[in-house]
Design a protein around this motif. Sequence first.
Motif, PDB file in Angstrom:
ATOM      1  N   GLN A   1      15.541 -66.993  55.866  1.00 21.50           N
ATOM      2  CA  GLN A   1      15.149 -67.219  57.266  1.00 21.50           C
ATOM      3  C   GLN A   1      15.389 -65.956  58.103  1.00 21.50           C
ATOM      4  OE1 GLN A   1      17.554 -70.007  59.411  1.00 21.50           O
ATOM      5  NE2 GLN A   1      15.813 -70.737  60.602  1.00 21.50           N
ATOM      6  N   GLY A   2      14.491 -65.717  59.029  1.00 22.12           N
ATOM      7  CA  GLY A   2      14.687 -64.650  59.998  1.00 22.12           C
ATOM      8  C   GLY A   2      14.266 -63.272  59.544  1.00 22.12           C
TER       9      GLY A   2
ATOM     10  N   ILE B   1       8.551 -61.837  66.341  1.00 22.73           N
ATOM     11  CA  ILE B   1       9.763 -61.430  65.647  1.00 22.73           C
ATOM     12  C   ILE B   1      10.954 -61.412  66.612  1.00 22.73           C
ATOM     13  CG2 ILE B   1      10.792 -59.508  64.370  1.00 22.73           C
ATOM     14  CD1 ILE B   1       7.742 -58.903  63.580  1.00 22.73           C
ATOM     15  N   MET B   2      10.654 -61.101  67.871  1.00 23.88           N
ATOM     16  CA  MET B   2      11.702 -61.057  68.887  1.00 23.88           C
ATOM     17  C   MET B   2      12.339 -62.437  69.095  1.00 23.88           C
ATOM     18  SD  MET B   2      11.552 -57.890  69.985  1.00 23.88           S
ATOM     19  CE  MET B   2      11.920 -57.606  71.703  1.00 23.88           C
ATOM     20  N   ARG B   3      11.577 -63.474  68.785  1.00 26.18           N
ATOM     21  CA  ARG B   3      12.138 -64.811  68.963  1.00 26.18           C
ATOM     22  C   ARG B   3      13.106 -65.066  67.807  1.00 26.18           C
ATOM     23  NH1 ARG B   3       6.464 -68.039  70.001  1.00 26.18           N
ATOM     24  NH2 ARG B   3       5.826 -66.893  71.815  1.00 26.18           N
ATOM     25  N   GLU B   4      14.215 -65.558  68.134  1.00 21.66           N
ATOM     26  CA  GLU B   4      15.291 -65.662  67.149  1.00 21.66           C
ATOM     27  C   GLU B   4      14.966 -66.622  66.011  1.00 21.66           C
ATOM     28  OE1 GLU B   4      19.972 -66.410  67.380  1.00 21.66           O
ATOM     29  OE2 GLU B   4      18.983 -65.917  69.250  1.00 21.66           O
ATOM     30  N   GLY B   5      15.337 -66.227  64.827  1.00 22.84           N
ATOM     31  CA  GLY B   5      15.242 -67.116  63.668  1.00 22.84           C
ATOM     32  C   GLY B   5      13.851 -67.307  63.110  1.00 22.84           C
ATOM     33  N   ARG B   6      12.882 -66.583  63.639  1.00 22.48           N
ATOM     34  CA  ARG B   6      11.519 -66.739  63.139  1.00 22.48           C
ATOM     35  C   ARG B   6      11.335 -65.898  61.878  1.00 22.48           C
ATOM     36  NH1 ARG B   6      12.130 -70.577  65.730  1.00 22.48           N
ATOM     37  NH2 ARG B   6      11.037 -71.141  67.637  1.00 22.48           N
ATOM     38  N   THR B   7      10.556 -66.437  60.938  1.00 20.90           N
ATOM     39  CA  THR B   7      10.332 -65.731  59.685  1.00 20.90           C
ATOM     40  C   THR B   7       8.842 -65.394  59.567  1.00 20.90           C
ATOM     41  OG1 THR B   7      12.042 -67.160  58.769  1.00 20.90           O
ATOM     42  CG2 THR B   7      10.759 -65.884  57.183  1.00 20.90           C
ATOM     43  N   VAL B   8       8.575 -64.200  59.102  1.00 20.62           N
ATOM     44  CA  VAL B   8       7.177 -63.773  58.954  1.00 20.62           C
ATOM     45  C   VAL B   8       6.965 -63.279  57.530  1.00 20.62           C
ATOM     46  CG1 VAL B   8       5.361 -62.220  59.800  1.00 20.62           C
ATOM     47  CG2 VAL B   8       7.106 -63.048  61.386  1.00 20.62           C
ATOM     48  N   LEU B   9       5.890 -63.760  56.920  1.00 26.14           N
ATOM     49  CA  LEU B   9       5.465 -63.229  55.625  1.00 26.14           C
ATOM     50  C   LEU B   9       4.036 -62.755  55.811  1.00 26.14           C
ATOM     51  CD1 LEU B   9       5.914 -63.062  52.411  1.00 26.14           C
ATOM     52  CD2 LEU B   9       4.582 -65.133  52.360  1.00 26.14           C
ATOM     53  N   PHE B  10       3.812 -61.494  55.596  1.00 24.47           N
ATOM     54  CA  PHE B  10       2.435 -61.023  55.730  1.00 24.47           C
ATOM     55  C   PHE B  10       2.049 -60.107  54.591  1.00 24.47           C
ATOM     56  CE2 PHE B  10       2.450 -56.621  57.410  1.00 24.47           C
ATOM     57  CZ  PHE B  10       3.816 -56.457  57.600  1.00 24.47           C
ATOM     58  N   SER B  11       0.845 -60.370  54.077  1.00 19.81           N
ATOM     59  CA  SER B  11       0.370 -59.526  52.993  1.00 19.81           C
ATOM     60  C   SER B  11      -0.421 -58.370  53.602  1.00 19.81           C
ATOM     61  CB  SER B  11      -0.504 -60.326  52.034  1.00 19.81           C
ATOM     62  OG  SER B  11      -1.718 -60.673  52.625  1.00 19.81           O
ATOM     63  N   SER B  12      -0.397 -57.256  52.932  1.00 21.63           N
ATOM     64  CA  SER B  12      -1.107 -56.093  53.470  1.00 21.63           C
ATOM     65  C   SER B  12      -1.339 -55.042  52.399  1.00 21.63           C
ATOM     66  CB  SER B  12      -0.302 -55.476  54.609  1.00 21.63           C
ATOM     67  OG  SER B  12      -1.049 -54.452  55.207  1.00 21.63           O
ATOM     68  N   HIS B  13      -2.396 -54.265  52.629  1.00 23.10           N
ATOM     69  CA  HIS B  13      -2.647 -53.095  51.786  1.00 23.10           C
ATOM     70  C   HIS B  13      -2.075 -51.858  52.462  1.00 23.10           C
ATOM     71  CE1 HIS B  13      -6.043 -55.633  50.450  1.00 23.10           C
ATOM     72  NE2 HIS B  13      -5.784 -55.063  49.305  1.00 23.10           N
ATOM     73  N   ILE B  14      -1.850 -52.019  53.774  1.00 18.33           N
ATOM     74  CA  ILE B  14      -1.486 -50.833  54.553  1.00 18.33           C
ATOM     75  C   ILE B  14       0.032 -50.721  54.625  1.00 18.33           C
ATOM     76  CG2 ILE B  14      -1.781 -49.683  56.790  1.00 18.33           C
ATOM     77  CD1 ILE B  14      -4.414 -51.527  56.902  1.00 18.33           C
ATOM     78  N   LEU B  15       0.541 -49.800  53.845  1.00 18.52           N
ATOM     79  CA  LEU B  15       1.980 -49.675  53.707  1.00 18.52           C
ATOM     80  C   LEU B  15       2.645 -49.195  54.984  1.00 18.52           C
ATOM     81  CD1 LEU B  15       3.415 -50.334  50.990  1.00 18.52           C
ATOM     82  CD2 LEU B  15       1.009 -49.958  50.726  1.00 18.52           C
TER      83      LEU B  15
END
Lengths: 307, 231
Positions: free
Chosen positions: A30-31, A179-193
């Motif tokens: 989480q987070g 992301i600034m909001r507490e405890g939020r989780t982000v999963l993102f796929s990308s080609h752009i490193l």
Amino acid sequence: MTETVLETEGLKKYYGSTLALDHLNLQIPQGCICGFVGRNGAGKTTAIKLMLGLLRPTAGSSRLLGCDSQQLKPAIRQRIGYVTEGHRLFRWMSINELEKFQRAFFPKQWDDKFFADMIEYFGLPRKRKIKHLSNGERAQVSLALALAPNPELLIMDDPTLGLDTAIRRQFLEGMIELIMREGRTVLFSSHILGDVERVSDRIVVIDKGVLRANCSLEEFRAAIKKVVLSFADSTPAEVDIDGLLHCRSSEKELELILVGTADEQIAEWAKSNRAQKHQIAQMNLEDQFIEYTAPPNHRRLFRWEEK
Amino acid sequence: MRFSALLKKELRESLPWMLLAAIILLAIGGFLLRVQAYYGLSSRSYSSLLAGNEVDSYQLIRYSPLKFTGPWLLVTSIGLGLALGVRHFWITLFTKTWAFLIHRSVSRQTILGAKLAAATLALVVSLGAVWIGLYSYAGRLELFTVPPPAGFFIEGWLFIVLGLVVYLGTALTALSTARWYTTKIFGLAFATVVVCMIFLQWRISWAFAVVIIGIVILLSQIIETFLNREF
């Protein structure tokens, strides 16, 4: 203790006789902001769709917010934001209509102000139909729609694909809002490193359906090294050093790509092989990723992964 | 609230096709009725047909002022069923918006339910209303000397329900992940069989029974396919 919001166990997917995903074992705490990277056809979209219960696994299982992906209840889905690959939205709707439609599914969570602010920030015309928006504008609408319900977990499938640098930056800044909001989780796929490097604190590397790395970005950055060694006469015939990924040699120079090898070990090896000098070259994340996923020598990033 | 949002969306997507079908039926049906009123069976010629003769139901339908409009209703209904099936299921596949539609705080049953409800409403509202309108228009043109049998009016509704059968057949074919030359074609083929079987029935009650059985079979297949399909 940090809670795991996303977990897969031996996740495997075949399309006919083609293996798209092989035994994916993944835990996302989480987070964190997790960059999910891999080459084209590596299995990123398949993995994301399996996690969201949009595809059925051939074997294995996955859990999102503690719930089996194949049994995701509407109440759980409500807590997960999803940005689809290519930002596929209903083309005939205007931004206003799309907002109204989307809001109906989040009666208590929907943040009108946040949505309005984001649309204003991106400078999007609210009455314009989706089909008349550019790819970048569609991406921005997509992000605003996904963020307005304030999801606990945001999953984005290649959200910056096809966007120009300026729009990409705006998009990432929008993402940082969440992301600034507490405890939020982000999963993102990308080609752009570069995008991954800018916003992620964790990296998951997948190659040909196989998980190659799941660690913090710092660990990944520190683990992959390019060493250039110069020799007086000729380069050694055989290179035997721990963590060797690739070896390229010219007449008097040797370039090694190493994974998880300590600097002391490198210095010792250089000395024992009578190298005139050795230098650890700077690599950016993109170079590290390319080297790490380049065929033919597939090695695990960490020893514990091989156990 | 969530269902109504989905229903509104589906109805809005159906609207152009609903209007087109209604306009086609209204224009052609109305035109045929006027032509019939001018050349064909007016109340006088209908009366001469009846004078001194015993008229069976076959004659009544054969000479009915709506006999030309009925086939158009059938064609429009099948066309609308096909168009709605394509709009609701094929276009969603082609535009790759299934994932966006499905990942929300409703069950798949609700999403499918909204689509089916929208298709039923679209058929009933656009074609049903026009059919009633044409029927009363025929009466106003004094094409009727005797009230036509109720079966004739009901037959029109049977044709409208056939549109739903075609819609379900199209939906099932769209949802199937099999190959065209295997079971993918089943939905459309089955709907065609149901349409053909209607014309083999002597009684309208049997025809309705065939349609209802067809709908139940297609519906059970669609529900099973939709709930388990990968998107």
